[in-house]
Enzyme design. Structure first.
Site, mmCIF file in Angstrom:
data_model
loop_
_atom_site.group_PDB
_atom_site.id
_atom_site.type_symbol
_atom_site.label_atom_id
_atom_site.label_comp_id
_atom_site.label_asym_id
_atom_site.label_seq_id
_atom_site.Cartn_x
_atom_site.Cartn_y
_atom_site.Cartn_z
ATOM 1 N N HIS A 305 0.776 -1.058 -0.166
ATOM 2 C CA HIS A 305 0.141 -0.166 -0.130
ATOM 3 C C HIS A 305 0.887 1.325 -0.070
ATOM 4 O O HIS A 305 2.157 1.192 0.533
ATOM 5 C CB HIS A 305 -0.975 -0.034 1.233
ATOM 6 C CG HIS A 305 -1.952 1.135 1.289
ATOM 7 N ND1 HIS A 305 -1.430 2.206 2.458
ATOM 8 C CD2 HIS A 305 -3.042 1.489 0.645
ATOM 9 C CE1 HIS A 305 -2.649 3.121 2.124
ATOM 10 N NE2 HIS A 305 -3.152 2.623 1.173
ATOM 11 N N ASN A 306 0.391 2.221 -0.840
ATOM 12 C CA ASN A 306 1.451 3.432 -0.737
ATOM 13 C C ASN A 306 2.845 3.080 -1.078
ATOM 14 O O ASN A 306 3.698 3.514 -0.393
ATOM 15 C CB ASN A 306 1.266 4.303 0.558
ATOM 16 C CG ASN A 306 -0.010 4.924 0.624
ATOM 17 O OD1 ASN A 306 -0.803 5.257 -0.308
ATOM 18 N ND2 ASN A 306 -0.391 5.510 1.863
ATOM 19 N N GLU A 340 0.811 -0.166 -5.622
ATOM 20 C CA GLU A 340 -0.218 0.920 -5.732
ATOM 21 C C GLU A 340 0.386 2.282 -5.855
ATOM 22 O O GLU A 340 1.445 2.660 -5.384
ATOM 23 C CB GLU A 340 -1.041 1.026 -4.192
ATOM 24 C CG GLU A 340 -2.158 2.057 -4.395
ATOM 25 C CD GLU A 340 -2.429 2.531 -2.843
ATOM 26 O OE1 GLU A 340 -3.487 3.106 -2.733
ATOM 27 O OE2 GLU A 340 -1.671 2.649 -2.020
ATOM 28 N N ASP A 342 -0.876 6.662 -6.446
ATOM 29 C CA ASP A 342 -1.750 7.498 -6.422
ATOM 30 C C ASP A 342 -1.352 8.738 -7.289
ATOM 31 O O ASP A 342 -0.500 9.130 -7.198
ATOM 32 C CB ASP A 342 -1.828 8.383 -4.966
ATOM 33 C CG ASP A 342 -3.023 7.563 -4.025
ATOM 34 O OD1 ASP A 342 -3.628 6.663 -4.371
ATOM 35 O OD2 ASP A 342 -3.006 8.357 -2.999
ATOM 36 N N HIS A 355 0.730 10.936 -2.086
ATOM 37 C CA HIS A 355 -0.399 10.935 -1.303
ATOM 38 C C HIS A 355 -1.212 12.045 -1.238
ATOM 39 O O HIS A 355 -0.861 13.078 -0.451
ATOM 40 C CB HIS A 355 0.052 10.241 -0.019
ATOM 41 C CG HIS A 355 -1.013 9.752 0.885
ATOM 42 N ND1 HIS A 355 -1.770 8.782 0.467
ATOM 43 C CD2 HIS A 355 -1.409 9.938 2.015
ATOM 44 C CE1 HIS A 355 -2.501 8.347 1.322
ATOM 45 N NE2 HIS A 355 -2.414 8.949 2.470
ATOM 46 N N GLU A 389 -4.807 4.412 -8.222
ATOM 47 C CA GLU A 389 -5.780 5.333 -7.554
ATOM 48 C C GLU A 389 -5.810 6.823 -8.558
ATOM 49 O O GLU A 389 -5.103 7.449 -8.317
ATOM 50 C CB GLU A 389 -5.384 5.428 -6.083
ATOM 51 C CG GLU A 389 -5.519 4.356 -5.140
ATOM 52 C CD GLU A 389 -6.743 3.788 -5.458
ATOM 53 O OE1 GLU A 389 -7.932 4.489 -5.196
ATOM 54 O OE2 GLU A 389 -6.790 2.545 -5.243
#
Length: 755
Positions: A305-306, A340, A342, A355, A389
């Site tokens: 994640h991130n 992932e 963003d 983020h 994302e």
């Protein structure tokens, strides 16, 4: 005595040049570039450097701590001075753990190549050492630390200091007796070979000797038949024991005479027990061995994640260097197969990654994808899922689509395999070497050719699923709705992001290529309230779970709860060490560390498995796990103050379905981290061994405050080798702690009566 690295360095021209030393520029920023004198020490392991104005002050680091050497402008700092120093002068040493990289500039291209080649050779030699060479290097390193006046000899006072450094609080009279026995020259000092003898007496393994004595009739050797008996009775090896006994003698017995007579000495027996074959984790299950031809939904998939963050989610650096080192060199090396990103609108029509609504720095989307293209398949050939994302405008989405297409090339999956509408997801085997895009999609796979160029939909998976974590600006954008471009949509094939309505709705209406994302809290509630339905849902469709938006410190949740209901993509913050990442590393340590682990058969077929009621499943059998914690060896110091020695205890934790969650610990041993002896047995009942993970934790006991972490090792229950085994401990960030281990005896048996 010379260290293995020192002997290796003697025959290499580059390493001899490094020993002579060189002036290299150490670069910390565009304005901080200072010359330092670097040289390789005689041990062939330590690099020493100092400023010409620093007097006696200097710094050192071990080559063993260097992960990789990168040539050229492959860091942000070196990129910032590219106009001043060409790429062929520059290189970066990337360290393990959280230590900052070391950016260096040589005086000439040839000098740069000497250091690049030399450090790489030393790294490779360190990795390829056998157990004996590692031990020799370890002894040499300790000798050098204790030999304060560097005369190649150690007096009794220096030996006493050394024992404190090694976590040993030994009776002075006994220490003097060992010292005198090793001092063959009667000089009052131990020279190199005498120190080796002293170390061997110090580390004599009484615990291993007792096991040896139980099976050796004459107390001196194990015959082939006696070793076979040990393998059958204790190691539970069955019919192959005789053949394996001969293999172990051939592989580990140092005495040619014993080998000739088909026997094993205590030295060979100990070498076997500390080898990978004597480890708790079955080496055969470390290799790729599972069926990789089943649908993607039938596997647990290692997920981050991130991925672009180094630190926390409010101020973390999201830089290309961070992405390369943390996300690729660490995440992909740890088997990560779902990353992932963003994406937001950036300046000059270029989408950026960061983020959103935080103070994290921004990097170009193209740089992230370029890095992914370079590193995606270096460790595992199985597919990578790129989870987007997407917060970008239509225009910049088209730019994203173009960048994905041109940079990833043939590795990007653009259409269903064989151009057929899928009835079930393809397998990891079918998708080898492919990058799969996970994002919103206009329509379905079967409708792609007839749809309009754009569609109105929600902002992103995580915004949709966890609105409480959004800022006012994001909520306003979400209310307005956002359009999705046809170009980006067409690149989504098997991972179409959709809103989750209910399990009944999914069962009646959802396609196999549609997947939903769940916040940890929503996924936990579904797992608790409707676990059996969640398991059935995950047998056909992919589910992604991500940390709560409230975890601004990049902390992690317990992934086991979601694996219990078959969630495949349980995304964790890889940059944050702790028990949760230990569980992740433990689960994915098997099957070649390829990032895919086949789920148990009762989670893949039509059987109704409810993790809250495991006893209701077909073929249910509970097991008793008995762990005798015998001893520890060379446990690390956690407090480096002079004279400080640890008081270690061992805790065993079971993670699995609710009924299997348990932990027990031994008593603590006063002032002995070198060879503590417990001989305590811990017993557990395991109802679903196929899902259970066993975590061994060593801590330094403190009666007035929280215990200090010393080391851990996590292993899937199904990968445990029974019998007398060593557990080789890992540090908090998952790297090996040299020679640090636990010695245990493990027994696994079926329960004959209800407990």
């Amino acid at each position: 005595m010379e260290s293995p690295q020192s002997l290796f360095a003697q025959g290499d021209e580059d390493l001899q040049v490094m020993k002579a030393g060189a002036m290299l520029r150490k670069v910390k920023s565009r304005s901080w570039k200072k010359q330092r004198h670097f040289r390789l020490q005689e041990d062939g392991q330590t690099i020493w450097y100092k400023s010409r104005w620093a007097g006696t002050g200097h710094s050192t680091f071990s080559v063993a701590d260097v992960d990789v050497v990168r040539e050229g402008h492959q860091s942000e700092i070196l990129l910032s001075i590219a106009d001043e120093f060409p790429a062929d002068l520059c290189f970066t040493l990337v360290f393990r753990g959280r230590r900052s990289n070391l950016d260096l500039v040589a005086e000439s291209p040839s000098e740069a190549q000497v250091w690049i080649r030399g450090v790489r050779k030393l790294i490779q030699n360190t990795k390829s050492m056998n157990d004996k060479e590692r031990l020799d290097q370890w002894i040499w390193d300790w000798f050098q630390k204790a030999d304060k006046n560097k005369d190649g000899r150690m007096n009794f006072k220096e030996v006493r200091t050394l024992l404190k450094m090694m976590n040993v609080d030994m009776n002075e009279e006994y220490t003097l007796r060992l010292f005198t026995m090793a001092d063959n020259s009667e000089s009052g000092c131990l020279e190199n070979e005498e120190f080796v003898q002293f170390y061997k007496m110090l580390t004599k393994r009484e615990d291993v000797w007792r096991v040896f004595q139980d099976y050796s009739r004459d107390g001196q050797i194990l015959t082939l038949a006696e070793l076979e008996d040990f393998l059958k009775q204790e190691q539970q090896e069955g019919e192959r024991s005789l053949e394996h006994a001969q293999e172990l003698i051939d592989r580990y017995e140092p005495s040619e005479n014993a080998k000739k007579h088909g026997a094993m000495s205590i030295d060979g027996f100990q070498m076997y027990l500390v080898s990978p074959e004597g480890a708790i984790l079955d080496p055969q299950l470390l290799a790729l061995h599972q069926d990789m031809s089943q649908p993607l939904s039938h596997y647990f998939i290692c997920s981050s994640h991130n991925t672009y963050l180094m630190d926390d989610q409010l101020r973390g650096q999201s830089s290309q260097e961070a992405y390369i080192h943390v996300s690729v060199c660490r995440a992909l090396k740890r088997g990560c197969r779902c990353v992932e990103v963003d994406c937001w609108d950036g300046p000059n029509g270029e989408p950026v990654v960061y983020h959103g609504h935080t103070f994290t720095s921004k990097i170009l989307f193209r740089d992230v994808i370029t890095t992914l293209a370079e590193y995606a398949f270096k460790v595992s050939e199985f597919p990578v899922i790129l989870s987007l994302e997407n917060h970008c405008s239509m225009e910049q989405q088209r730019v994203m689509a173009q960048l994905l297409d041109t940079i990833l090339g043939d590795t990007l999956l653009r259409a269903p395999l064989d151009r057929l509408v899928p009835q079930e997801l393809p397998s990891p085997q079918d998708l080898k070497g492919k990058v799969l895009l996970k994002a919103k999609k206009i329509g379905g796979v079967e409708e792609s050719e007839t749809l309009t160029d754009e569609v109105t939909d929600e902002v992103s998976d995580e915004d949709e699923a966890d609105p409480k974590s959004l800022s006012a600006e994001a909520l306003r954008l979400n209310d307005k709705k956002s359009k999705f471009s046809r170009e980006l949509s067409d690149l989504v094939v098997y991972c179409k992001s959709v809103h989750f309505h209910s399990f009944e709705y999914s069962r009646l209406h959802s396609k196999c290529y549609e997947m939903s994302s769940f916040s940890e809290s929503k996924a936990r509630k579904l797992a608790k309230d409707t676990g059996a339905e969640f398991v059935h849902h995950n047998s056909r469709q992919l589910s992604r779970v991500y940390p709560s938006g409230m975890r601004t410190d990049s902390s992690n949740y317990n992934p086991q709860e979601l694996w219990n209901v078959g969630c495949q993509i349980v995304a964790l913050n890889f940059q944050t060490a702790g028990p949760e990442m230990d569980l992740n590393d433990g689960l994915f340590s098997q099957n070649g560390c390829c990032g895919y682990v086949l789920k148990p058969d009762f989670m893949r077929n039509d059987d109704s498995f409810d993790p809250e009621r495991p006893q209701d499943r077909n073929g249910y059998t509970s097991l008793r796990l008995s762990i005798q914690v015998i001893s520890g060896q060379q446990l690390p110091k956690v407090n480096h103050k002079e004279g400080s020695i640890v008081d270690p205890l061992v805790r065993v934790e079971i993670y699995g379905v609710f009924q299997d969650q348990a932990k027990q610990e031994t008593s603590y041993i006063d002032n002995n981290g070198f060879n503590p002896l417990w001989n305590e047995t811990l017993n557990f009942i395991v109802h679903v061994p196929e899902l259970a993970l066993v975590r061994f934790v060593v801590e330094d006991y403190d009666k007035s405050s929280r215990n200090d972490f010393m080391g851990q090792f996590t292993v899937p229950f199904t990968c445990i080798q029974p019998g007398y085994r060593h557990i080789h401990l890992l540090s908090k960030d998952g790297t090996a702690i040299p020679l640090s281990s636990l010695f245990v005896n493990i027994k696994i048996s079926e329960l004959t009566t209800e407990v």
